[in-house]
Design an enzyme around this catalytic site. Structure first.
Site, mmCIF file in Angstrom:
data_model
loop_
_atom_site.group_PDB
_atom_site.id
_atom_site.type_symbol
_atom_site.label_atom_id
_atom_site.label_comp_id
_atom_site.label_asym_id
_atom_site.label_seq_id
_atom_site.Cartn_x
_atom_site.Cartn_y
_atom_site.Cartn_z
ATOM 1 N N SER A 94 0.831 -1.212 0.000
ATOM 2 C CA SER A 94 0.000 0.000 0.000
ATOM 3 C C SER A 94 0.864 1.261 0.000
ATOM 4 C CB SER A 94 -0.899 0.035 1.246
ATOM 5 O OG SER A 94 -1.771 -1.065 1.256
HETATM 6 N N1 SAM Z 1 -0.775 -4.758 4.165
HETATM 7 C C1 SAM Z 1 -0.082 -5.035 2.941
HETATM 8 C C2 SAM Z 1 1.316 -4.509 2.924
HETATM 9 O O1 SAM Z 1 1.724 -3.836 3.883
HETATM 10 O O2 SAM Z 1 2.044 -4.806 1.967
HETATM 11 C C3 SAM Z 1 -0.909 -4.536 1.783
HETATM 12 C C4 SAM Z 1 -1.161 -5.627 0.820
HETATM 13 S S1 SAM Z 1 -2.260 -5.478 -0.514
HETATM 14 C C5 SAM Z 1 -2.813 -3.849 -0.646
HETATM 15 C C6 SAM Z 1 -3.678 -6.410 0.074
HETATM 16 C C7 SAM Z 1 -3.391 -7.855 0.377
HETATM 17 O O3 SAM Z 1 -4.615 -8.475 0.801
HETATM 18 C C8 SAM Z 1 -2.880 -8.680 -0.799
HETATM 19 O O4 SAM Z 1 -1.656 -9.256 -0.467
HETATM 20 C C9 SAM Z 1 -3.972 -9.731 -1.004
HETATM 21 O O5 SAM Z 1 -3.476 -10.981 -1.434
HETATM 22 C C10 SAM Z 1 -4.558 -9.812 0.377
HETATM 23 N N2 SAM Z 1 -5.907 -10.383 0.453
HETATM 24 C C11 SAM Z 1 -6.961 -10.184 -0.362
HETATM 25 N N3 SAM Z 1 -8.031 -10.897 0.069
HETATM 26 C C12 SAM Z 1 -7.626 -11.550 1.188
HETATM 27 C C13 SAM Z 1 -8.260 -12.443 2.090
HETATM 28 N N4 SAM Z 1 -9.533 -12.819 1.966
HETATM 29 N N5 SAM Z 1 -7.539 -12.923 3.128
HETATM 30 C C14 SAM Z 1 -6.254 -12.577 3.293
HETATM 31 N N6 SAM Z 1 -5.593 -11.728 2.470
HETATM 32 C C15 SAM Z 1 -6.272 -11.229 1.433
#
Ligand code: SAM
Length: 219
Positions: free
Chosen positions: A68
């Site tokens: 993000s």
């Molecule tokens: N917090 C992260 C960082 O600091 O890098 C941001 C990662 S990205 C914006 C959002 C993440 O949510 C992705 O890695 C995606 O795979 C994950 N994601 C999406 N749906 C999900 C779910 N149901 N359970 C767990 N992770 C999920």
């Protein structure tokens, strides 16, 4: 090469500039700003993107996902109002950067990711930095009942609706910070559990996240 060797004065200077930019965009919590200044974001992205690590922008991390934007991480963390030893659940570990910020603030961090490659890479870098969050590979739309209740829950992917399980897993006084909307744009929502069955909802700024995919998210 150790992580220490991969940190240099240029990175430190760039982080100061990044923090100044985030402050000017409205982040006021000094602990959050200190955490951003202290956390080596360049270690959470591919070395090919290292030069861009301190731009205030989201960057690709593989598996079609992103780390993000630093402003977004700061805004969500500020909304959580993290206290030392608070139990915080993050949905969407991604690169592990948000988890590192929460660990730096002294929280007991639990984080769920659905992509195995990202889960493995985040575990490794967080361990190398000396952080020990509890990580899980799975569907975070269901929360993580085994460790509930939480003082804070942060969802770092865009949800179609507020996932009901996450509300249930909040401590009284706990806060859920979740972007909700279409796949193109989401409104940041903060829900505070004020009593056993009482909740307060605030609707804040608009953001753009990758989709939250799972049983209580997008297909
Ligand atoms: N917090 C992260 C960082 O600091 O890098 C941001 C990662 S990205 C914006 C959002 C993440 O949510 C992705 O890695 C995606 O795979 C994950 N994601 C999406 N749906 C999900 C779910 N149901 N359970 C767990 N992770 C999920």
């Amino acid at each position: 090469m150790t992580n220490d060797n991969r940190e240099n004065r240029k990175h430190t200077q760039r982080r100061k500039e990044l923090v100044e930019g985030i402050r000017q965009k409205g982040i006021r919590d000094s602990a959050v700003l200190m955490a951003i200044e202290a956390t080596p974001r360049h270690l959470f992205v591919d070395t090919a993107l290292e030069k861009r690590a301190y731009e205030d922008t989201a960057l690709p991390i593989g598996s079609g996902q992103t780390i993000s934007q630093p402003y977004t991480v700061a805004a969500q963390t500020e909304l959580l109002e993290v206290k030392k030893r608070a139990k915080i659940l993050e949905i969407g570990t991604g690169s592990g950067y948000q988890a590192a910020i929460l660990c730096y603030l002294g929280a007991d961090v639990y984080s769920v990711e659905r992509h195995d490659k990202l889960y493995q890479a985040a575990k490794q870098i967080l361990n190398e930095l000396g952080y020990r969050p509890t990580l899980k590979l799975g569907d975070g739309t269901l929360g993580w009942g085994a460790y509930a209740p939480y003082d804070g829950i942060v969802v770092t992917a865009g949800a179609p609706v507020v996932p009901e399980d996450l509300i249930q897993q909040l401590n009284i006084g706990g806060r859920l910070v979740v972007p909700v909307g279409s796949q193109k744009s989401q409104t940041m929502i903060r829900i505070t559990r004020v009593s056993e069955d009482g909740y307060e909802e605030e609707r804040l700024q608009n953001f753009k996240f990758v989709p939250l995919i799972g049983e209580k998210g997008w297909d």
